[in-house]
Design an enzyme around this catalytic site. Structure first.
Site, mmCIF file in Angstrom:
data_model
loop_
_atom_site.group_PDB
_atom_site.id
_atom_site.type_symbol
_atom_site.label_atom_id
_atom_site.label_comp_id
_atom_site.label_asym_id
_atom_site.label_seq_id
_atom_site.Cartn_x
_atom_site.Cartn_y
_atom_site.Cartn_z
ATOM 1 N N LYS A 18 0.810 -1.209 0.000
ATOM 2 C CA LYS A 18 0.000 0.000 0.000
ATOM 3 C C LYS A 18 0.853 1.274 0.000
ATOM 4 O O LYS A 18 0.598 2.186 -0.762
ATOM 5 C CB LYS A 18 -0.875 0.015 1.259
ATOM 6 C CG LYS A 18 -2.324 0.161 0.978
ATOM 7 C CD LYS A 18 -3.185 0.181 2.221
ATOM 8 C CE LYS A 18 -2.658 -0.532 3.398
ATOM 9 N NZ LYS A 18 -2.217 0.224 4.531
ATOM 10 N N ARG A 93 -9.454 2.635 9.170
ATOM 11 C CA ARG A 93 -9.149 1.249 9.497
ATOM 12 C C ARG A 93 -10.231 0.618 10.355
ATOM 13 O O ARG A 93 -10.119 -0.552 10.714
ATOM 14 C CB ARG A 93 -7.851 1.192 10.289
ATOM 15 C CG ARG A 93 -6.632 0.762 9.482
ATOM 16 C CD ARG A 93 -5.486 0.999 10.397
ATOM 17 N NE ARG A 93 -4.303 0.250 10.225
ATOM 18 C CZ ARG A 93 -3.194 0.723 9.675
ATOM 19 N NH1 ARG A 93 -3.176 1.892 9.108
ATOM 20 N NH2 ARG A 93 -2.092 -0.006 9.684
ATOM 21 N N ARG A 132 10.946 -6.736 5.343
ATOM 22 C CA ARG A 132 10.904 -5.372 4.825
ATOM 23 C C ARG A 132 11.909 -4.462 5.549
ATOM 24 O O ARG A 132 11.993 -4.461 6.774
ATOM 25 C CB ARG A 132 9.483 -4.857 5.025
ATOM 26 C CG ARG A 132 9.269 -3.444 4.600
ATOM 27 C CD ARG A 132 7.827 -3.146 4.386
ATOM 28 N NE ARG A 132 7.076 -3.010 5.624
ATOM 29 C CZ ARG A 132 5.830 -2.544 5.670
ATOM 30 N NH1 ARG A 132 5.211 -2.234 4.562
ATOM 31 N NH2 ARG A 132 5.213 -2.438 6.816
ATOM 32 N N ARG A 165 11.245 -1.619 10.560
ATOM 33 C CA ARG A 165 10.251 -1.081 11.490
ATOM 34 C C ARG A 165 10.074 -2.061 12.632
ATOM 35 O O ARG A 165 9.972 -3.256 12.401
ATOM 36 C CB ARG A 165 8.907 -0.918 10.760
ATOM 37 C CG ARG A 165 8.779 0.400 10.066
ATOM 38 C CD ARG A 165 7.543 0.491 9.219
ATOM 39 N NE ARG A 165 6.324 0.084 9.909
ATOM 40 C CZ ARG A 165 5.106 0.240 9.388
ATOM 41 N NH1 ARG A 165 4.963 0.792 8.198
ATOM 42 N NH2 ARG A 165 4.039 -0.164 10.039
ATOM 43 N N ARG A 176 -0.529 -7.439 13.858
ATOM 44 C CA ARG A 176 -1.091 -6.412 12.964
ATOM 45 C C ARG A 176 -2.029 -7.031 11.943
ATOM 46 O O ARG A 176 -3.072 -6.464 11.610
ATOM 47 C CB ARG A 176 0.036 -5.657 12.250
ATOM 48 C CG ARG A 176 0.717 -4.663 13.171
ATOM 49 C CD ARG A 176 2.020 -4.164 12.590
ATOM 50 N NE ARG A 176 1.842 -3.418 11.370
ATOM 51 C CZ ARG A 176 2.731 -3.393 10.379
ATOM 52 N NH1 ARG A 176 3.837 -4.084 10.452
ATOM 53 N NH2 ARG A 176 2.502 -2.664 9.311
HETATM 54 P P1 AMP Z 1 0.898 1.641 9.104
HETATM 55 O O1 AMP Z 1 2.157 2.331 8.743
HETATM 56 O O2 AMP Z 1 -0.283 2.147 8.286
HETATM 57 O O3 AMP Z 1 1.004 0.143 9.072
HETATM 58 O O4 AMP Z 1 0.555 2.065 10.621
HETATM 59 C C1 AMP Z 1 1.453 1.758 11.678
HETATM 60 C C2 AMP Z 1 0.695 1.765 13.002
HETATM 61 O O5 AMP Z 1 0.145 3.078 13.233
HETATM 62 C C3 AMP Z 1 -0.498 0.831 13.082
HETATM 63 O O6 AMP Z 1 -0.117 -0.501 13.415
HETATM 64 C C4 AMP Z 1 -1.311 1.505 14.183
HETATM 65 O O7 AMP Z 1 -0.760 1.266 15.476
HETATM 66 C C5 AMP Z 1 -1.121 2.970 13.868
HETATM 67 N N1 AMP Z 1 -2.157 3.432 12.905
HETATM 68 C C6 AMP Z 1 -1.965 3.868 11.624
HETATM 69 N N2 AMP Z 1 -3.125 4.196 11.053
HETATM 70 C C7 AMP Z 1 -4.089 3.964 11.975
HETATM 71 C C8 AMP Z 1 -5.509 4.083 11.965
HETATM 72 N N3 AMP Z 1 -6.178 4.506 10.882
HETATM 73 N N4 AMP Z 1 -6.170 3.756 13.108
HETATM 74 C C9 AMP Z 1 -5.522 3.353 14.205
HETATM 75 N N5 AMP Z 1 -4.196 3.170 14.271
HETATM 76 C C10 AMP Z 1 -3.474 3.477 13.174
#
Ligand code: AMP
Length: 224
Positions: A18, A93, A132, A165, A176
């Site tokens: 994504k 989400r 990654r 990460r 996740r």
């Molecule tokens: P990502 O980079 O999109 O995988 O986001 C990393 C982390 O940020 C996620 O595992 C959540 O802890 C937090 N996060 C990102 N976007 C959201 C969202 N829309 N709602 C809640 N937590 C989020």
């Protein structure tokens, strides 16, 4: 009447590509790429109040509470660079996030253009997440197996250092994915009911997925 801003919401599980696709697509469409995860990581890195709230959730692979996340993204959407459109990545989400976004768009008189969904099997997702590595300077994404950098630990694009990460480590990556299946999959059904969801096979090359996503956006343009 003013022209409608182009609102694209890119959906897909963690590891679906994504982030990579969102950057390319936003550049092609000429709209800002807004990634809730990137905004949270910025706050954590800079140790802001918001970062302190978000960090424990992120470390465990859990979602940050809706009220905090919704306020942060709605605030970002009010910035002037969003006037012509946005590509949202990682938000919404949960169903309450999707509903809050709809309410905000209704206030602004904006409509969601299309919701492309990058589909990838669970097995492939886990392999992708655990290998990654990301450039600390420019955000370029590598994979030890599928897309290794020319020199280990160094970014091909800018020479910056690569890091993994902390939430890509196997146990957190698994959590996740579980959180995604529990809380984010219902959002797909929500958009499908509105006729906005377009599914794209995410197990092809980066270029092929990009072309399919561009077709989804163009097709929605004709349909509108
Ligand atoms: P990502 O980079 O999109 O995988 O986001 C990393 C982390 O940020 C996620 O595992 C959540 O802890 C937090 N996060 C990102 N976007 C959201 C969202 N829309 N709602 C809640 N937590 C989020």
């Amino acid at each position: 009447m003013a022209t409608q801003p182009m609102i694209v919401i890119l959906m897909g599980p963690p590891g679906a590509g994504k982030g990579t696709q969102a950057k390319r697509l936003a550049a092609k469409l000429g709209i800002p790429h807004i990634a809730s995860g990137d905004i949270f990581r910025w706050h954590v890195h800079n140790q802001t109040e918001l970062g302190k709230i978000a960090k424990p959730y992120m470390d465990k692979g859990e979602l940050v509470p809706d009220d905090v996340t919704i306020a942060m993204v709605i605030d970002r959407l009010s910035q002037p660079d969003c006037a012509d459109g946005v590509l949202l990545d990682g938000f919404p989400r949960t169903l309450p996030q999707a509903q809050a976004l709809d309410e905000r768009f209704a206030e602004l008189g904006w409509c969601i253009h299309v919701v492309p969904y990058i589909r990838v099997s669970e097995e492939v997702l886990l392999r992708r997440l655990s290998g990654r590595w990301i450039c600390r300077n420019c955000g370029a994404v590598y994979h030890i197996e599928f897309r290794p950098p020319a020199k280990p630990g160094v970014c091909d694009v800018c020479g910056g250092p690569l890091y993994q990460r902390s939430d890509d480590k196997p146990e957190t990556a698994k959590r996740r994915l579980a959180v995604y299946f529990e809380q984010t999959e219902p959002v797909l059904a929500y958009y499908e009911k509105q006729g906005l969801l377009v599914e794209v096979d995410g197990e092809r090359s980066i270029e092929e997925v990009e072309q399919a996503l561009l077709r989804a956006v163009k097709f929605a343009e004709k349909g509108n």
